[in-house]
Design a protein around this motif. Sequence first.
Motif, PDB file in Angstrom:
ATOM      1  N   ALA A  54     -14.027   3.262 -41.337  1.00  0.00           N
ATOM      2  CA  ALA A  54     -13.488   3.547 -40.007  1.00  0.00           C
ATOM      3  C   ALA A  54     -14.579   4.056 -39.078  1.00  0.00           C
ATOM      4  N   ALA A  55     -15.459   4.921 -39.592  1.00  0.00           N
ATOM      5  CA  ALA A  55     -16.571   5.432 -38.784  1.00  0.00           C
ATOM      6  C   ALA A  55     -17.504   4.305 -38.368  1.00  0.00           C
ATOM      7  N   GLY A  56     -17.795   3.420 -39.300  1.00  0.00           N
ATOM      8  CA  GLY A  56     -18.669   2.287 -38.981  1.00  0.00           C
ATOM      9  C   GLY A  56     -18.060   1.360 -37.946  1.00  0.00           C
ATOM     10  N   LEU A  57     -16.750   1.134 -38.049  1.00  0.00           N
ATOM     11  CA  LEU A  57     -16.079   0.251 -37.084  1.00  0.00           C
ATOM     12  C   LEU A  57     -16.067   0.862 -35.687  1.00  0.00           C
ATOM     13  N   ILE A  58     -15.987   2.208 -35.615  1.00  0.00           N
ATOM     14  CA  ILE A  58     -16.044   2.873 -34.314  1.00  0.00           C
ATOM     15  C   ILE A  58     -17.386   2.604 -33.647  1.00  0.00           C
ATOM     16  N   VAL A  59     -18.466   2.786 -34.406  1.00  0.00           N
ATOM     17  CA  VAL A  59     -19.808   2.554 -33.868  1.00  0.00           C
ATOM     18  C   VAL A  59     -19.989   1.079 -33.521  1.00  0.00           C
ATOM     19  N   LYS A  60     -19.499   0.206 -34.392  1.00  0.00           N
ATOM     20  CA  LYS A  60     -19.624  -1.233 -34.151  1.00  0.00           C
ATOM     21  C   LYS A  60     -18.848  -1.637 -32.911  1.00  0.00           C
ATOM     22  N   GLY A  61     -17.661  -1.027 -32.711  1.00  0.00           N
ATOM     23  CA  GLY A  61     -16.856  -1.324 -31.535  1.00  0.00           C
ATOM     24  C   GLY A  61     -17.514  -0.906 -30.242  1.00  0.00           C
ATOM     25  N   ARG A  62     -18.406   0.081 -30.315  1.00  0.00           N
ATOM     26  CA  ARG A  62     -19.142   0.522 -29.129  1.00  0.00           C
ATOM     27  C   ARG A  62     -20.387  -0.337 -28.883  1.00  0.00           C
ATOM     28  N   GLY A  63     -20.580  -1.347 -29.720  1.00  0.00           N
ATOM     29  CA  GLY A  63     -21.757  -2.196 -29.568  1.00  0.00           C
ATOM     30  C   GLY A  63     -22.962  -1.694 -30.322  1.00  0.00           C
ATOM     31  N   GLY A  64     -22.766  -0.764 -31.252  1.00  0.00           N
ATOM     32  CA  GLY A  64     -23.880  -0.210 -32.014  1.00  0.00           C
ATOM     33  C   GLY A  64     -24.475  -1.224 -32.976  1.00  0.00           C
ATOM     34  N   SER A  65     -25.752  -1.086 -33.252  1.00  0.00           N
ATOM     35  CA  SER A  65     -26.454  -1.968 -34.180  1.00  0.00           C
ATOM     36  C   SER A  65     -26.173  -1.536 -35.620  1.00  0.00           C
ATOM     37  N   PRO A  66     -26.529  -2.355 -36.612  1.00  0.00           N
ATOM     38  CA  PRO A  66     -26.384  -1.928 -38.009  1.00  0.00           C
ATOM     39  C   PRO A  66     -27.104  -0.609 -38.291  1.00  0.00           C
ATOM     40  N   GLU A  67     -28.257  -0.414 -37.656  1.00  0.00           N
ATOM     41  CA  GLU A  67     -28.991   0.840 -37.844  1.00  0.00           C
ATOM     42  C   GLU A  67     -28.210   2.023 -37.279  1.00  0.00           C
ATOM     43  N   ASP A  68     -27.543   1.822 -36.139  1.00  0.00           N
ATOM     44  CA  ASP A  68     -26.711   2.882 -35.557  1.00  0.00           C
ATOM     45  C   ASP A  68     -25.537   3.220 -36.473  1.00  0.00           C
ATOM     46  N   ILE A  69     -24.944   2.178 -37.066  1.00  0.00           N
ATOM     47  CA  ILE A  69     -23.823   2.391 -37.980  1.00  0.00           C
ATOM     48  C   ILE A  69     -24.263   3.252 -39.162  1.00  0.00           C
ATOM     49  N   LEU A  70     -25.395   2.892 -39.767  1.00  0.00           N
ATOM     50  CA  LEU A  70     -25.882   3.631 -40.929  1.00  0.00           C
ATOM     51  C   LEU A  70     -26.316   5.043 -40.547  1.00  0.00           C
ATOM     52  N   ALA A  71     -26.935   5.191 -39.389  1.00  0.00           N
ATOM     53  CA  ALA A  71     -27.359   6.519 -38.937  1.00  0.00           C
ATOM     54  C   ALA A  71     -26.157   7.439 -38.754  1.00  0.00           C
ATOM     55  N   THR A  72     -25.060   6.889 -38.241  1.00  0.00           N
ATOM     56  CA  THR A  72     -23.847   7.695 -38.046  1.00  0.00           C
ATOM     57  C   THR A  72     -23.195   8.032 -39.377  1.00  0.00           C
ATOM     58  N   ILE A  73     -23.075   7.047 -40.264  1.00  0.00           N
ATOM     59  CA  ILE A  73     -22.450   7.279 -41.569  1.00  0.00           C
ATOM     60  C   ILE A  73     -23.180   8.381 -42.333  1.00  0.00           C
ATOM     61  N   PHE A  74     -24.508   8.271 -42.393  1.00  0.00           N
ATOM     62  CA  PHE A  74     -25.271   9.246 -43.179  1.00  0.00           C
ATOM     63  C   PHE A  74     -25.386  10.586 -42.457  1.00  0.00           C
ATOM     64  N   GLY A  75     -25.444  10.566 -41.137  1.00  0.00           N
ATOM     65  CA  GLY A  75     -25.513  11.812 -40.383  1.00  0.00           C
ATOM     66  C   GLY A  75     -24.237  12.621 -40.521  1.00  0.00           C
ATOM     67  N   VAL A  76     -23.095  11.954 -40.376  1.00  0.00           N
ATOM     68  CA  VAL A  76     -21.811  12.635 -40.495  1.00  0.00           C
ATOM     69  C   VAL A  76     -21.583  13.097 -41.939  1.00  0.00           C
ATOM     70  N   SER A  77     -21.952  12.256 -42.907  1.00  0.00           N
ATOM     71  CA  SER A  77     -21.796  12.629 -44.319  1.00  0.00           C
ATOM     72  C   SER A  77     -22.614  13.868 -44.651  1.00  0.00           C
TER      73      SER A  77
END
Length: 453
Positions: free
Chosen positions: A103-126
């Motif tokens: 769900a977190a990854g889809l939020i970032v992806k929905g905002r137009g985030g890159s794969p790197e942004d998705i991973l940065a958010t997942i690991f940062g929040v974790s």
Amino acid sequence: MSQSLEPQKNAELMYQLNDKPSFWPASFAALQHLLASIVAIVTPTLIVAGTLGLGDYVPYLISCALISSGIGTYIQCKKIGPIGAGMLSLQGTSFAFLTAIIAAGLIVKGRGGSPEDILATIFGVSFCAAFVEIVLSRFIHKLKRIFTPVVTGTIIILIGVPLIEVAMTDIAGGFGAEDFGSLQNLFLGMVVLVSVIVFNRSKNPLLRLSSIVIALILGMLAAFFMGRLDFSSLNNVGFITIPIPFKFGFQFDITSFIPLAILYCVSALETTGDLTANAVVSKEPVKGPVYLNRIQGGVLADGVNSMIAATLNSMPSTTFSQNNGVIALTGVASRHVGIYIAALMIIIGLFPIFGAILQMMPQPVLGGATLVMFGTVAVAGIKVLASAKLDRRDMLIIATSVGIGIGVSMVPEVLSQMPESIRNVLISPVAIGAITAIALSLFLPEDTQDADI
């Protein structure tokens, strides 16, 4: 084989907690633990990568998952100061966080985030949410007053049920597949699913423990003879992988943090149960100061190891229950075997060719195995609920929470008119279901006149 089962039949241990087996017995026991857990360690990475379109990073992410699991296992078994249970307890990537992470990854992806942004958010929040479990480890005995069996069982069901949709989608070919639902895809999925069932029902304990590994191998062989494996991707794989801390950056998102924070609370309770079961099969006390110290150290290690995993670009970590069965089977409860297991995980993780081979696995093959895994998660929640004496109040809490959680996952448009920040939190079936269950449990008065149902 009959001799190897003697410890289990006689309820005795060949090697107790602090014994030090020689190299070959320790290595053989470590290999069995690895076979029982390796699929569960790498599968969450494969699922998240497949769902969020992160395929280019799969070999690297799998290496990171194995290396961080090896480090976590070493800490859990060795016990460094107050950190660790000091028992033969494996640490690995947790399925419990998958729904919230996707769900977190889809939020970032929905905002137009890159794969790197998705991973940065997942690991940062974790990384940030892991502090919740670290703090809770000091108060784990009080946490049970809020996370009752009714609340915990409901949350575990809501973890497993939405993931079953992911598994079925994989069996059909994966998200966006051109041949979605083809007979070839369904055949591959069924080969793995039937194999898991057949080997899991075998009278041979080793076959039961390795049922998912064997089923995946058979699925890969079937895919090979059907021309579904592409070996060209192996040509570009590097020789060795060294995890780079926060390779993709560090980003934080509060709407993704809340569901993960709740799940860390649930994970702390699951770890308590796993470590208690571990103590039972290891013939260690399950009450008193020694037991409490082990539980607090084990839950603390869960939080610390999740921080380490996030730093090394892997998802939240937790203790595994699979190895409790291996301890009972082999009669080897020595925590020093954990050092061998940790070494094997790290060695395999250093070589990305392993991750690249797993990346070749067709989605239907993976789905055939994960369907059983995710179904097992949901059943585990039902088992927790079955352990409680449910009255009408409990049934109302469960029915409302599960209904809202699954309902929102099936009809997400119901939240379309809410502010985005709130919608992104409540869109997670685990988050909205957990919030509902906790609130109802705290505020609905207990009726002592309710008859048990």
